[in-house]
Scaffold this motif. Structure first.
Motif, short mmCIF file in Angstrom:
data_model
loop_
_atom_site.label_atom_id
_atom_site.label_comp_id
_atom_site.label_asym_id
_atom_site.label_seq_id
_atom_site.Cartn_x
_atom_site.Cartn_y
_atom_site.Cartn_z
N HIS A 1 4.98 -25.32 -27.68
CA HIS A 1 4.79 -24.28 -28.64
C HIS A 1 3.48 -23.84 -28.91
O HIS A 1 3.05 -22.81 -29.38
CB HIS A 1 5.26 -25.17 -30.01
N ASN A 2 2.37 -24.83 -28.72
CA ASN A 2 0.97 -24.54 -28.68
C ASN A 2 0.02 -25.51 -28.00
O ASN A 2 0.61 -26.53 -27.49
CB ASN A 2 0.54 -24.63 -30.27
N PHE A 3 -1.33 -25.08 -27.81
CA PHE A 3 -1.92 -25.93 -27.21
C PHE A 3 -3.41 -25.53 -27.41
O PHE A 3 -3.87 -24.66 -27.64
CB PHE A 3 -2.06 -25.73 -25.60
N THR A 4 -4.01 -26.80 -28.13
CA THR A 4 -5.39 -26.67 -28.81
C THR A 4 -6.45 -27.40 -27.91
O THR A 4 -6.24 -28.57 -27.42
CB THR A 4 -5.40 -27.54 -30.10
N VAL A 5 -7.67 -26.88 -27.46
CA VAL A 5 -8.87 -27.48 -26.68
C VAL A 5 -9.59 -27.96 -27.77
O VAL A 5 -10.02 -27.14 -28.77
CB VAL A 5 -9.38 -26.38 -25.89
N LYS A 6 -9.85 -29.13 -27.91
CA LYS A 6 -10.93 -29.83 -28.93
C LYS A 6 -12.43 -29.80 -28.51
O LYS A 6 -12.58 -29.71 -27.15
CB LYS A 6 -10.36 -31.34 -29.04
N GLU A 7 -13.25 -29.93 -29.35
CA GLU A 7 -14.61 -30.33 -29.09
C GLU A 7 -14.74 -31.65 -28.77
O GLU A 7 -14.30 -32.56 -29.32
CB GLU A 7 -15.41 -29.79 -30.24
N TYR A 8 -15.53 -31.87 -27.70
CA TYR A 8 -15.78 -33.43 -27.08
C TYR A 8 -17.19 -33.50 -27.15
O TYR A 8 -17.92 -32.79 -26.50
CB TYR A 8 -15.02 -33.72 -26.00
N ARG A 9 -17.84 -34.71 -27.20
CA ARG A 9 -19.21 -35.14 -27.25
C ARG A 9 -19.57 -35.28 -25.66
O ARG A 9 -20.30 -34.49 -25.00
CB ARG A 9 -19.64 -36.29 -27.54
N ARG A 10 -18.68 -35.98 -24.85
CA ARG A 10 -18.91 -36.24 -23.23
C ARG A 10 -17.83 -35.68 -22.52
O ARG A 10 -16.71 -36.49 -22.77
CB ARG A 10 -19.60 -37.46 -23.12
N CYS A 11 -17.94 -34.91 -21.46
CA CYS A 11 -16.94 -34.67 -20.46
C CYS A 11 -17.58 -35.08 -19.22
O CYS A 11 -18.54 -34.44 -18.81
CB CYS A 11 -16.41 -33.10 -20.83
N SER A 12 -16.48 -35.49 -18.11
CA SER A 12 -16.72 -35.45 -16.81
C SER A 12 -15.95 -34.52 -16.19
O SER A 12 -14.55 -34.36 -16.36
CB SER A 12 -16.37 -36.98 -16.45
#
Length: 381
Positions: free
Chosen positions: A159-170
């Protein structure tokens, strides 16, 4: 002494020639400048030039000696392969002390969203919030082709998809350089982990980690590993192999038409509960491609470079692993590498005839590393 000075100047010139293309694609962080500045020497290019001279001078002054693959008694560095020379100097640059620079990341993000649009992250996945029933999706590779979103497909969309803010990504690339890196724990420290093209995890946890949030999936894998789902047990084997991933399996079904039918077959028959099989929205790639083309980079983006750009749009600290476009390992041993860390394919990315520009992508990522926009991990963690 005269011979020593001549050699020093010669190696400095060779190094600067190796980086001369950075003068044409140097990343500009000052307000009002484009990311690429053809015809001008950029701030980062001048910085690289100074560092290049410093590296060469310090190594020669210490009378360090090494042949391309083994130690020798010579008084200067000698390389029998141009790539080995690049590896040595890139390795020296990446070993310099690193710190993240929030101001530089913000400047890059402002430029990025200026081209991508503020709703960019709403188009990571095809979902009902961005795609209407019976609408059409434009392929991002075969741009003249369209895919009709039928009612059957639409009912399988989230139905939907949200991209969140993250501190650390690999972001985990698939270069053979990740083997024996012992980066697994470092990778898994991240709040969010991207992986490329459904690379196997379980036998390589020590080096490549095991945490997954987004695993990209090139549908050509359905042909290479699963016989285009034509065998009786092909779908069963595929579903079994996908169980090692968590989060979402993010399939780029709308790059080219070759495997779209098989991709949709998977979507409509996906029963795994460990993760969710979703379709990558073709507009997401098209926007990232549009950004890099606006900066002068015309080659088709590799999965790793594309995902690194996506990560920079929503992560405060982006760490890259397994990004190494060379045939030999970084460090002092120059061991030969396989193309992927999980197979024995030979490494043949140096050809300019291919669709990708891995060397240019790597040069850009090194510049981002030096400006604190991301951290590029090479060698052991």
């Amino acid at each position: 002494m005269k011979a020593f000075q001549t050699s020093k100047v010669y190696l400095t010139i060779i190094l600067l020639l190796n980086f001369v293309y950075l003068s044409f694609i140097g990343f500009q962080l000052q307000s009002g400048n484009s990311c690429f500045a053809p015809g001008r020497t950029s701030t980062i290019s001048r910085s690289l030039s100074r560092q290049a001279e410093s590296i060469t001078t310090s190594d020669l002054s210490e009378n360090r000696t090494r042949n391309s693959l083994t130690d020798s008694e010579q008084k200067i560095w000698v390389f029998t392969d141009d790539n080995l020379e690049k590896i040595y100097f890139y390795n020296r640059l990446l070993k310099k002390e690193h710190s993240f620079n929030k101001a530089n990341l913000k400047t890059f993000r402002d430029k990025l969203f200026g081209v991508l649009g503020d709703d960019f992250n709403n188009y990571l996945v095809v979902h009902r919030g961005n795609t209407a029933n019976n609408s059409q999706l434009q392929y991002n590779g075969s741009k003249k082709l369209r895919f009709n979103v039928t009612d059957k497909v639409y009912r399988r969309l989230p139905h939907n998809f949200t991209v969140k803010e993250y501190r650390r990504c690999s972001v985990v690339g698939n270069s053979g350089a990740i083997l024996q890196s012992r980066c697994g724990q470092d990778i898994d420290k991240a709040d969010f982990v991207y992986r490329c093209n459904a690379a196997p995890i379980r036998p390589f946890v020590k080096d490549a980690g095991e945490k997954t949030n987004i695993t990209s999936f090139n549908p050509s894998i359905l042909g290479k590993r699963y016989h285009r789902l034509t065998h009786n047990d092909s779908l069963t084997l595929f579903l079994r192999d996908m169980k090692e991933y968590y989060g979402i399996v993010w399939a780029s079904c709308f790059s080219f038409q070759a495997y779209t039918t098989e991709c949709i077959q998977v979507l409509c028959n996906y029963t795994n509960t460990e993760n969710q099989f979703v379709l990558a929205h073709p507009d997401h790639f098209l926007r990232v491609e549009r950004f890099w083309r606006s900066q002068g980079f015309k080659k088709r983006l590799t999965s790793g470079f594309y995902l690194a750009t996506a990560a920079l749009s929503h992560c405060s600290e982006v760490h890259l692993y397994g990004f190494w476009p060379f045939t030999h390992k970084s460090g002092s041993t120059f061991e030969q590498l396989s193309y992927h860390y999980y197979d024995n394919l030979s490494y043949n990315t140096a050809s300019s005839k291919g669709p990708h520009g891995m060397m240019t992508e790597f040069a850009i990522l090194v510049q981002f590393h030096l400006r604190g926009i991301l951290k590029l991990h090479a060698g052991e963690c």
